[in-house]
Scaffold this motif. Structure first.
Motif, PDB file in Angstrom:
ATOM      1  N   ARG A 263      11.257 -36.788  45.964  1.00 49.22           N
ATOM      2  CA  ARG A 263      10.162 -37.672  46.351  1.00 49.22           C
ATOM      3  C   ARG A 263      10.705 -39.025  46.819  1.00 49.22           C
ATOM      4  O   ARG A 263      10.307 -39.541  47.862  1.00 49.22           O
ATOM      5  N   ILE A 264      11.643 -39.595  46.060  1.00 47.95           N
ATOM      6  CA  ILE A 264      12.210 -40.906  46.389  1.00 47.95           C
ATOM      7  C   ILE A 264      12.943 -40.864  47.727  1.00 47.95           C
ATOM      8  O   ILE A 264      12.842 -41.778  48.548  1.00 47.95           O
ATOM      9  N   ALA A 265      13.692 -39.785  47.952  1.00 54.09           N
ATOM     10  CA  ALA A 265      14.466 -39.656  49.184  1.00 54.09           C
ATOM     11  C   ALA A 265      13.627 -39.190  50.366  1.00 54.09           C
ATOM     12  O   ALA A 265      14.154 -39.046  51.474  1.00 54.09           O
ATOM     13  N   LYS A 266      12.340 -38.928  50.129  1.00 54.31           N
ATOM     14  CA  LYS A 266      11.395 -38.497  51.163  1.00 54.31           C
ATOM     15  C   LYS A 266      11.764 -37.134  51.757  1.00 54.31           C
ATOM     16  O   LYS A 266      11.481 -36.842  52.911  1.00 54.31           O
ATOM     17  N   ILE A 267      12.403 -36.311  50.942  1.00 51.54           N
ATOM     18  CA  ILE A 267      12.763 -34.961  51.379  1.00 51.54           C
ATOM     19  C   ILE A 267      11.546 -34.040  51.289  1.00 51.54           C
ATOM     20  O   ILE A 267      11.246 -33.300  52.226  1.00 51.54           O
ATOM     21  N   ARG A 268      10.836 -34.085  50.164  1.00 48.69           N
ATOM     22  CA  ARG A 268       9.541 -33.400  50.053  1.00 48.69           C
ATOM     23  C   ARG A 268       8.471 -34.446  50.300  1.00 48.69           C
ATOM     24  O   ARG A 268       8.279 -35.350  49.490  1.00 48.69           O
ATOM     25  N   ASN A 269       7.781 -34.353  51.409  1.00 46.69           N
ATOM     26  CA  ASN A 269       6.855 -35.430  51.767  1.00 46.69           C
ATOM     27  C   ASN A 269       5.488 -34.929  52.218  1.00 46.69           C
ATOM     28  O   ASN A 269       4.870 -35.509  53.084  1.00 46.69           O
ATOM     29  N   GLY A 270       5.063 -33.824  51.622  1.00 51.71           N
ATOM     30  CA  GLY A 270       3.677 -33.451  51.829  1.00 51.71           C
ATOM     31  C   GLY A 270       3.431 -32.129  52.516  1.00 51.71           C
ATOM     32  O   GLY A 270       2.402 -31.496  52.289  1.00 51.71           O
ATOM     33  N   ILE A 271       4.330 -31.695  53.386  1.00 49.65           N
ATOM     34  CA  ILE A 271       4.144 -30.409  54.060  1.00 49.65           C
ATOM     35  C   ILE A 271       4.817 -29.330  53.219  1.00 49.65           C
ATOM     36  O   ILE A 271       6.035 -29.273  53.142  1.00 49.65           O
ATOM     37  N   ASN A 272       4.035 -28.506  52.577  1.00 51.62           N
ATOM     38  CA  ASN A 272       4.586 -27.521  51.643  1.00 51.62           C
ATOM     39  C   ASN A 272       4.936 -26.207  52.326  1.00 51.62           C
ATOM     40  O   ASN A 272       4.535 -25.125  51.891  1.00 51.62           O
ATOM     41  N   ILE A 273       5.663 -26.323  53.409  1.00 52.92           N
ATOM     42  CA  ILE A 273       6.148 -25.142  54.132  1.00 52.92           C
ATOM     43  C   ILE A 273       7.658 -25.273  54.243  1.00 52.92           C
ATOM     44  O   ILE A 273       8.174 -26.244  54.803  1.00 52.92           O
ATOM     45  N   LEU A 274       8.371 -24.327  53.676  1.00 53.29           N
ATOM     46  CA  LEU A 274       9.823 -24.356  53.658  1.00 53.29           C
ATOM     47  C   LEU A 274      10.373 -23.610  54.870  1.00 53.29           C
ATOM     48  O   LEU A 274       9.986 -22.473  55.140  1.00 53.29           O
ATOM     49  N   THR A 275      11.247 -24.256  55.613  1.00 53.09           N
ATOM     50  CA  THR A 275      11.899 -23.606  56.743  1.00 53.09           C
ATOM     51  C   THR A 275      13.413 -23.719  56.606  1.00 53.09           C
ATOM     52  O   THR A 275      13.938 -24.563  55.884  1.00 53.09           O
ATOM     53  N   GLN A 276      14.112 -22.828  57.280  1.00 51.26           N
ATOM     54  CA  GLN A 276      15.566 -22.875  57.441  1.00 51.26           C
ATOM     55  C   GLN A 276      16.338 -22.814  56.125  1.00 51.26           C
ATOM     56  O   GLN A 276      17.478 -23.261  56.043  1.00 51.26           O
ATOM     57  N   HIS A 277      15.695 -22.249  55.105  1.00 47.79           N
ATOM     58  CA  HIS A 277      16.449 -21.948  53.877  1.00 47.79           C
ATOM     59  C   HIS A 277      17.100 -20.586  54.102  1.00 47.79           C
ATOM     60  O   HIS A 277      16.637 -19.552  53.607  1.00 47.79           O
ATOM     61  N   VAL A 278      18.148 -20.620  54.912  1.00 42.55           N
ATOM     62  CA  VAL A 278      18.826 -19.411  55.389  1.00 42.55           C
ATOM     63  C   VAL A 278      20.301 -19.519  55.036  1.00 42.55           C
ATOM     64  O   VAL A 278      20.946 -20.542  55.323  1.00 42.55           O
ATOM     65  N   ALA A 279      20.841 -18.489  54.408  1.00 43.27           N
ATOM     66  CA  ALA A 279      22.252 -18.469  54.016  1.00 43.27           C
ATOM     67  C   ALA A 279      23.047 -17.561  54.937  1.00 43.27           C
ATOM     68  O   ALA A 279      22.554 -16.516  55.364  1.00 43.27           O
ATOM     69  N   ARG A 280      24.254 -17.946  55.245  1.00 45.72           N
ATOM     70  CA  ARG A 280      25.103 -17.102  56.089  1.00 45.72           C
ATOM     71  C   ARG A 280      25.670 -15.939  55.278  1.00 45.72           C
ATOM     72  O   ARG A 280      25.803 -16.024  54.055  1.00 45.72           O
ATOM     73  N   PRO A 281      25.990 -14.825  55.949  1.00 44.64           N
ATOM     74  CA  PRO A 281      26.612 -13.692  55.251  1.00 44.64           C
ATOM     75  C   PRO A 281      28.079 -13.989  54.936  1.00 44.64           C
ATOM     76  O   PRO A 281      28.698 -14.844  55.572  1.00 44.64           O
ATOM     77  N   HIS A 282      28.623 -13.302  53.948  1.00 44.38           N
ATOM     78  CA  HIS A 282      30.031 -13.474  53.569  1.00 44.38           C
ATOM     79  C   HIS A 282      30.664 -12.114  53.322  1.00 44.38           C
ATOM     80  O   HIS A 282      29.990 -11.155  52.945  1.00 44.38           O
ATOM     81  N   THR A 283      31.968 -12.056  53.497  1.00 50.10           N
ATOM     82  CA  THR A 283      32.703 -10.839  53.183  1.00 50.10           C
ATOM     83  C   THR A 283      32.812 -10.687  51.669  1.00 50.10           C
ATOM     84  O   THR A 283      32.661 -11.648  50.911  1.00 50.10           O
ATOM     85  N   ASP A 284      33.113  -9.469  51.226  1.00 45.48           N
ATOM     86  CA  ASP A 284      33.304  -9.230  49.791  1.00 45.48           C
ATOM     87  C   ASP A 284      34.454 -10.074  49.261  1.00 45.48           C
ATOM     88  O   ASP A 284      34.399 -10.575  48.128  1.00 45.48           O
ATOM     89  N   GLN A 285      35.488 -10.251  50.077  1.00 47.15           N
ATOM     90  CA  GLN A 285      36.625 -11.060  49.644  1.00 47.15           C
ATOM     91  C   GLN A 285      36.218 -12.521  49.427  1.00 47.15           C
ATOM     92  O   GLN A 285      36.578 -13.134  48.426  1.00 47.15           O
ATOM     93  N   ASP A 286      35.462 -13.066  50.376  1.00 47.49           N
ATOM     94  CA  ASP A 286      35.007 -14.452  50.234  1.00 47.49           C
ATOM     95  C   ASP A 286      34.147 -14.610  48.991  1.00 47.49           C
ATOM     96  O   ASP A 286      34.285 -15.584  48.241  1.00 47.49           O
ATOM     97  N   LYS A 287      33.264 -13.656  48.757  1.00 48.62           N
ATOM     98  CA  LYS A 287      32.376 -13.755  47.600  1.00 48.62           C
ATOM     99  C   LYS A 287      33.160 -13.669  46.286  1.00 48.62           C
ATOM    100  O   LYS A 287      32.798 -14.316  45.305  1.00 48.62           O
ATOM    101  N   GLU A 288      34.241 -12.911  46.303  1.00 48.75           N
ATOM    102  CA  GLU A 288      35.083 -12.852  45.103  1.00 48.75           C
ATOM    103  C   GLU A 288      35.742 -14.217  44.861  1.00 48.75           C
ATOM    104  O   GLU A 288      35.817 -14.691  43.724  1.00 48.75           O
ATOM    105  N   ILE A 289      36.209 -14.836  45.910  1.00 46.97           N
ATOM    106  CA  ILE A 289      36.815 -16.171  45.785  1.00 46.97           C
ATOM    107  C   ILE A 289      35.768 -17.188  45.337  1.00 46.97           C
ATOM    108  O   ILE A 289      36.033 -18.034  44.483  1.00 46.97           O
TER     109      ILE A 289
END
Length: 415
Positions: A263-289
């Motif tokens: 709220r203080i940083a004005k990140i959540r400021n009234g529009i309750n629609i979340l966009t671009q919460h998207v994670a990139r894929p990773h290899t099994d090796q990367d995920k182990e690390i």
């Protein structure tokens, strides 16, 4: 007061100055994807100010296209985003567009940060010639041409701290002399975003210039941040994701509770629609690390040294530098490591602290670390191809929260 944003990127500088009450006249940016981001942000402000936010919400839900969104915005507003590289061959064209929009009115402030690779310590170390001869070393001259044209009372030139040391300080001395010859007092101020309430350790240089006839004395720029907040405050209301998961448009928050920081940083400021919460894929090796890195941090708050990995997981030949190339965004610290443009290439330096999710941070999480509000939508050059472009724009950006606070301090001197 009115301003022009040069080398505007995704608009972090501009967002801060606009929040501080200034009026943008033009944004000049060479990257097409960033220009669409700027146009979409202008659409947000126009629709918000004219009580038509339902249209912007339709866009965030994916119910209308980008072109349909822009059709509700007066053409002269969209025209103020100028997708032309700044340079000797193009400046006159840019001037003509700005002048047609501005109508001869005064420009109070010019802001902008030329591409910083030529000044960054890492950039110089990775280039075999140390970036000598790189034309980006001299973009400050182009910046000065705009100062001569519009004669603002103040300018704000943002860049990496390495600008002070590049070529043993030669470039900064040249900048200081050049801007001084244009009639400006020039003062460099080193700032860290974590002193402005940004949950990120990010040192930058802000070069402030003002007309020599103005009686100004600028001291330290800081407001001591929000030391009681932790990085975990940016994650708490976001739904859990696995690597490769997420929805670009119209997702929902995991909770209706909003942390004080959001709220203080004005990140959540009234529009309750979340966009671009998207994670990139990773290899099994990367995920182990990633799992090893998170467990190491949770157990002893110890960072992973690349050389400590099992041999079967070591694929990089360089064993002497960048040994912290796999790094957790620690939730229990008051600020994270610097979010840089390299996040567009891989997420190894930005591992999510939740071992159950086992991934690097999402586009939205990176944007939050930079204090972009959740209603700030990062575009691609083409609709539907966005994630990598968004990461790059976010990593190159200036945190809006910091720039809002700096803009309020600076513009107080020239009102």
């Amino acid at each position: 007061m009115r301003y022009i944003d040069l080398f505007a990127g995704a608009g972090g500088l501009s967002e801060g100055f606009r929040r501080a009450g200034l009026e943008p006249i033009a944004h000049v940016e060479a990257d097409a994807a960033a220009c669409f981001t700027l146009k979409t942000r202008l659409a947000y402000y126009y629709l918000s100010e004219n009580e038509k936010m339902d249209i912007y919400i339709q866009y965030l839900k994916g119910e209308i296209t980008r072109d349909q969104l822009y059709s509700f915005v007066p053409p002269h507003i969209l025209k103020s985003v100028i997708n032309i590289p700044i340079g000797v061959k193009t400046n006159q064209t840019i001037f003509q567009i700005i002048d047609s929009i501005n109508g001869g009115k005064d420009i109070d402030v010019i802001i902008g940060g030329p591409p910083c690779q030529a000044y960054s310590v890492i950039g110089r170390s990775r280039d075999e010639d140390g970036m000598q001869g790189d034309p980006r070393n001299y973009l400050y001259v182009q910046y000065g041409i705009f100062l001569k044209r519009y004669n603002p009372r103040m300018f704000v030139f943002e860049n990496v701290v390495g600008l002070l040391s590049a070529e043993s300080g030669k470039y900064f001395r040249n900048i200081q002399r050049y801007f001084g010859a244009l009639g400006y007092v020039v003062e460099p101020i080193i700032v860290n975003t974590n002193k402005f309430g940004v949950l990120q350790n990010r040192k930058r240089i802000i070069i402030i210039g003002w007309h020599k006839d103005l009686d100004i004395s600028i001291g330290e720029l800081a407001d001591n941040g929000n030391p009681e907040h932790k990085v975990c405050d940016i994650f708490q209301d976001l739904p859990e994701l696995q690597a490769g998961e997420g929805i670009d448009k119209y997702s929902t928050y995991s909770t209706s509770d909003v942390t004080d920081y959001l709220r203080i940083a004005k990140i959540r400021n009234g529009i309750n629609i979340l966009t671009q919460h998207v994670a990139r894929p990773h290899t099994d090796q990367d995920k182990e690390i990633y799992r090893i890195a998170v467990e190491k941090w949770k157990r002893n708050e110890e960072r992973l040294d690349y050389n400590d990995l099992p041999e079967r997981l070591k694929t990089h030949k360089n064993r002497n530098s960048f040994l912290d190339r796999f790094k957790v965004v620690a939730a229990n610290l008051p600020y994270s490591q610097t979010v840089a443009a390299h996040i567009a290439k891989d997420g190894h330096y930005y591992i999510h602290p939740d071992i159950e999710q086992n991934r690097s941070i999402s586009v939205r999480e990176a944007a939050r670390l930079q204090t972009f509000p959740d209603d700030y939508y990062f575009e691609g050059a083409k609709e539907g191809r966005i994630r990598t472009s968004a990461y790059r724009q976010i990593g190159n950006a200036v945190p809006p929260l910091m720039m809002e606070k700096i803009a309020r301090q600076l513009t107080g001197f020239i009102k």
